[in-house]
Design an enzyme around this catalytic site. Structure first.
Site, PDB file in Angstrom:
ATOM      1  N   CYS A  67      -7.538 -28.211  10.764  1.00 44.29           N
ATOM      2  CA  CYS A  67      -8.755 -29.018  10.619  1.00 44.29           C
ATOM      3  C   CYS A  67      -8.457 -30.478  10.309  1.00 44.29           C
ATOM      4  CB  CYS A  67      -9.646 -28.419   9.538  1.00 44.29           C
ATOM      5  SG  CYS A  67     -10.316 -26.809  10.004  1.00 44.29           S
TER       6      CYS A  67
ATOM      7  N   CYS B 213     -12.493 -28.477   5.544  1.00 46.11           N
ATOM      8  CA  CYS B 213     -11.254 -27.735   5.323  1.00 46.11           C
ATOM      9  C   CYS B 213     -10.056 -28.685   5.324  1.00 46.11           C
ATOM     10  CB  CYS B 213     -11.091 -26.673   6.409  1.00 46.11           C
ATOM     11  SG  CYS B 213      -9.598 -25.694   6.208  1.00 46.11           S
TER      12      CYS B 213
ATOM     13  N   HIS C 241      -5.765 -21.770   9.370  1.00 48.31           N
ATOM     14  CA  HIS C 241      -7.104 -22.161   8.931  1.00 48.31           C
ATOM     15  C   HIS C 241      -7.830 -21.001   8.252  1.00 48.31           C
ATOM     16  CE1 HIS C 241     -11.180 -23.494   8.699  1.00 48.31           C
ATOM     17  NE2 HIS C 241     -11.519 -22.378   9.316  1.00 48.31           N
TER      18      HIS C 241
ATOM     19  N   GLN D 291     -11.305   7.506  -5.598  1.00 49.62           N
ATOM     20  CA  GLN D 291     -11.931   8.002  -4.372  1.00 49.62           C
ATOM     21  C   GLN D 291     -13.249   8.687  -4.739  1.00 49.62           C
ATOM     22  OE1 GLN D 291     -11.143   7.282  -1.362  1.00 49.62           O
ATOM     23  NE2 GLN D 291      -8.986   6.617  -1.431  1.00 49.62           N
TER      24      GLN D 291
ATOM     25  N   GLY E 256      -0.634   5.855   2.805  1.00 52.52           N
ATOM     26  CA  GLY E 256      -1.578   6.957   3.004  1.00 52.52           C
ATOM     27  C   GLY E 256      -2.647   6.652   4.029  1.00 52.52           C
TER      28      GLY E 256
ATOM     29  N   CYS F 285      -6.862 -27.621   5.821  1.00 52.80           N
ATOM     30  CA  CYS F 285      -5.705 -27.023   6.498  1.00 52.80           C
ATOM     31  C   CYS F 285      -5.253 -27.939   7.636  1.00 52.80           C
ATOM     32  CB  CYS F 285      -6.040 -25.629   7.017  1.00 52.80           C
ATOM     33  SG  CYS F 285      -6.834 -25.637   8.635  1.00 52.80           S
TER      34      CYS F 285
ATOM     35  N   ASP G  90       0.850  -1.179   0.000  1.00 51.89           N
ATOM     36  CA  ASP G  90       0.000   0.000   0.000  1.00 51.89           C
ATOM     37  C   ASP G  90       0.896   1.243   0.000  1.00 51.89           C
ATOM     38  OD1 ASP G  90       0.931   0.279   2.568  1.00 51.89           O
ATOM     39  OD2 ASP G  90      -0.991  -0.095   3.542  1.00 51.89           O
ATOM     40  N   SER G  91       0.283   2.390  -0.064  1.00 53.03           N
ATOM     41  CA  SER G  91       1.063   3.624  -0.246  1.00 53.03           C
ATOM     42  C   SER G  91       1.488   4.254   1.073  1.00 53.03           C
ATOM     43  CB  SER G  91       0.230   4.635  -1.020  1.00 53.03           C
ATOM     44  OG  SER G  91      -0.826   5.119  -0.197  1.00 53.03           O
TER      45      SER G  91
ATOM     46  N   ASP H  89      -7.826  -7.467  -0.053  1.00 51.86           N
ATOM     47  CA  ASP H  89      -6.931  -7.736   1.076  1.00 51.86           C
ATOM     48  C   ASP H  89      -7.665  -7.351   2.340  1.00 51.86           C
ATOM     49  OD1 ASP H  89      -6.464  -4.678   0.743  1.00 51.86           O
ATOM     50  OD2 ASP H  89      -5.508  -5.185   2.653  1.00 51.86           O
TER      51      ASP H  89
ATOM     52  N   ASP I 238      -2.419   8.277  -1.686  1.00 51.87           N
ATOM     53  CA  ASP I 238      -3.714   8.959  -1.670  1.00 51.87           C
ATOM     54  C   ASP I 238      -4.148   9.252  -0.253  1.00 51.87           C
ATOM     55  OD1 ASP I 238      -4.375   6.426  -0.708  1.00 51.87           O
ATOM     56  OD2 ASP I 238      -6.303   6.383  -1.742  1.00 51.87           O
TER      57      ASP I 238
ATOM     58  N   GLY J 139     -11.521   4.040  -0.035  1.00 51.81           N
ATOM     59  CA  GLY J 139     -12.497   4.761   0.774  1.00 51.81           C
ATOM     60  C   GLY J 139     -13.733   3.961   1.121  1.00 51.81           C
TER      61      GLY J 139
END
Lengths: 376, 376
Positions: free
Chosen positions: A310, A305, A336, A190, A96, A307, A93-94, A267, A147, A217
């Protein structure tokens, strides 16, 4: 031969899209969820375990890494991939967003944001140019334009002023970005919840030209309904031949709904943070493993699952680890939760490819609404 | 066909011994170091990662497990192996040591120790019979007789009184122990630093008859010199056809010295605890990775180590994880430290087999004394 940064769109199903983002450090199948590795580690996870879940790209945070251990230091040590031993793509990320939420004594001007570190009080200046430089030092495959994340709620005037500053910063970001094969720069739309401002922002960014477009935003307290309605009019403003990234989102149902509205990348700290607070995601909603009803339960957290948590362990054991404050508790639950998110993304990708994403979404939401399995 | 619990002695080199302890859950090559899994987890480690270091047996703590999650609960869930998914042998202590160091409002009688839990204040009684029952519920391959760890310093009278109580408890432990193929019960020699008392204790235990013999009451503050001199006259008192276990030891140099004196088995929290306090063991002594001199160091913690922390990561990264209080820091350092201990044991076993354990010990101590590599 060097990989060019590009997005291949393989199929659509309504507004939902199936594609691949190609980067210097490999491909990312979309729709994709990128686990967050804030300070150079996806918390409580070995990178090979993150990769084993199917995650292809992780996110790094410019704000955290510039303060500790420092972008120049990571650069000298060979970049963030080498530093943290993540072989796949990295998006940074920036800075910001976090400079506004974490830093002390902030002062924002046209130039950028002056602030003091929340760690040691040291003084810093973050500008579009410095953000590009930091992300270059980190060797991010995907760099985000610097931003301001417009707060919610904001009046149309506030949202417009904030968005226009971000657009001027977007231009400066583009000018400062060092182009390299396989490395991309994303602009961030934005404009809050206002359609005309989102339109103005999308136009401005496409005028500058980016390798991908993020919707910023959102997920800042407006709620799912307003987020979806904003996406309904924002994603159609974005070019179809570039990936679209909804920053900081979100709950599984947020992601499913946003994919239906044409988003390709996500994300969120939710799977990792929840893994450290005893929350496990399952196909029947989230489960609090601290609850005493699990203490004698030999069943896995989620029988569907694959993983290690589990496949190997009982709810009784996970409950015990959490009650005993054992590090293995967050380790297993985080694993998990990341696996769960990756499984959701895989299911979405398959459904889009087979033209049944609406069915997938309906079934997913119906199953989630069932709530956890009955106690034994 | 069920495995019988037995010890095969394959070679000796001076007093040092190379052998194999066979248990219901597999073999343990000796000399062996058993990582400590206090509360049903070797802290910050997946069990498969523990096994990957070469560790074959882990230790579980009766005191911790009886209080949380409870021995009956673990029994209902299939025993400690199933609960924590450790496939190899498990040795459990008797609870005698920790009830005296951790529990509140202790009252010791001939019967046993009444106490309150340090976790929730609940009242418990630990006796030889209850300790055997708990260790049976946990399904320990190696059960330890219930004893009192004689404090240091102790007068000859105090040490004699404490040792004789432990011998009466040892007889009650043997009587209460449920014999099963592949499961063994160890007696614990007490008597402090007094040769006549160690002799009396060793005789008493052999009169009862155990599958192995532990040397207790050491590593409690007496120092390495006094520990070694006590071993010098204690291990010759023990039968050669049974494994010998030095409880709670210790530093690498303690272990090397004790192997030279005929000890076969060790356990200690040192590698795991150190992994959570930024201490890394190396062939040139311990290294504090919190120290700022590591912040730009691209070299591994120990270039001779094959663990993931050393194969993949720089000292700079480990330092960063520790400074940032990231869970991955303890995860990697614990893994490394356990690997280091297992590598020392492997080196000792090879050296004994080749009749050069004295050379190995001399080289090990000389290299350790060099101190850490120079900062770059």
């Amino acid at each position: 031969m060097l990989t060019q940064f590009r997005f291949d769109l393989h199929a659509t199903d309504g507004a939902a899209r199936l594609g691949i983002v190609h980067t210097a450090h490999g491909p990312m199948d979309t729709p994709a969820f990128m686990p967050v590795g804030t300070a150079g580690t996806v918390k409580a996870m070995l990178p090979q375990s993150v990769a084993a879940t199917g995650a292809q790209t992780i996110l790094g945070n410019t704000y955290h890494l510039m303060l500790r251990p420092g972008a120049e230091r990571i650069g000298r040590l060979g970049g963030l991939h080498e530093f943290m031993q993540w072989k796949g793509p990295i998006l940074t990320d920036s800075g910001g967003f976090q400079v506004m939420s974490l830093a002390k004594l902030r002062k924002m001007t046209e130039e950028g944001v002056a602030f003091q570190s929340h760690i040691d009080g040291s003084k810093h200046l973050l500008t579009p140019e410095r953000s590009m430089q930091i992300q270059h030092l980190l060797d991010a495959d995907i760099t985000m334009a610097f931003d301001e994340c417009t707060p919610f709620p904001a009046t149309p005037e506030q949202a417009a002023q904030s968005m226009r500053l971000s657009m001027r910063w977007a231009k400066r970001s583009k000018d400062a970005f060092v182009e390299r094969p396989g490395y991309g720069l994303f602009g961030i739309v934005q404009g809050g919840i206002y359609q005309d401002l989102r339109q103005e922002s999308a136009n401005a960014l496409q005028g500058i030209g980016f390798d991908g477009y993020a919707v910023g935003g959102l997920a800042v307290g407006e709620g799912q309904e307003l987020m979806f309605s904003t996406l309904d009019f924002t994603t159609p403003l974005l070019p179809t031949d570039r990936p679209r990234y909804l920053m900081g989102v979100g709950k599984p149902s947020d992601i499913v709904g946003a994919v239906l509205r044409g988003i390709d990348m996500f994300d969120c700290v939710m799977p990792t943070r929840s893994g450290r607070t005893a929350q496990g995601f399952t196909r029947r909603g989230t489960v609090n493993l601290r609850n005493a009803r699990h203490q004698d339960d030999p069943r896995p957290l989620d029988e569907h699952c694959a993983c290690p948590a589990c496949r190997q362990y009982s709810r009784a054991y996970l409950h015990h680890l959490i009650r005993s404050e054992e590090i293995l508790g967050p380790m297993l639950l985080t694993w998990h939760n990341i696996q769960f998110y990756q499984d959701v993304m895989k299911g979405l990708r398959q459904a889009i490819g087979e033209g049944r994403v609406q069915d997938f979404a309906r079934d997913f939401l119906a199953t989630e609404a069932l709530g956890d399995i009955e106690p034994i």
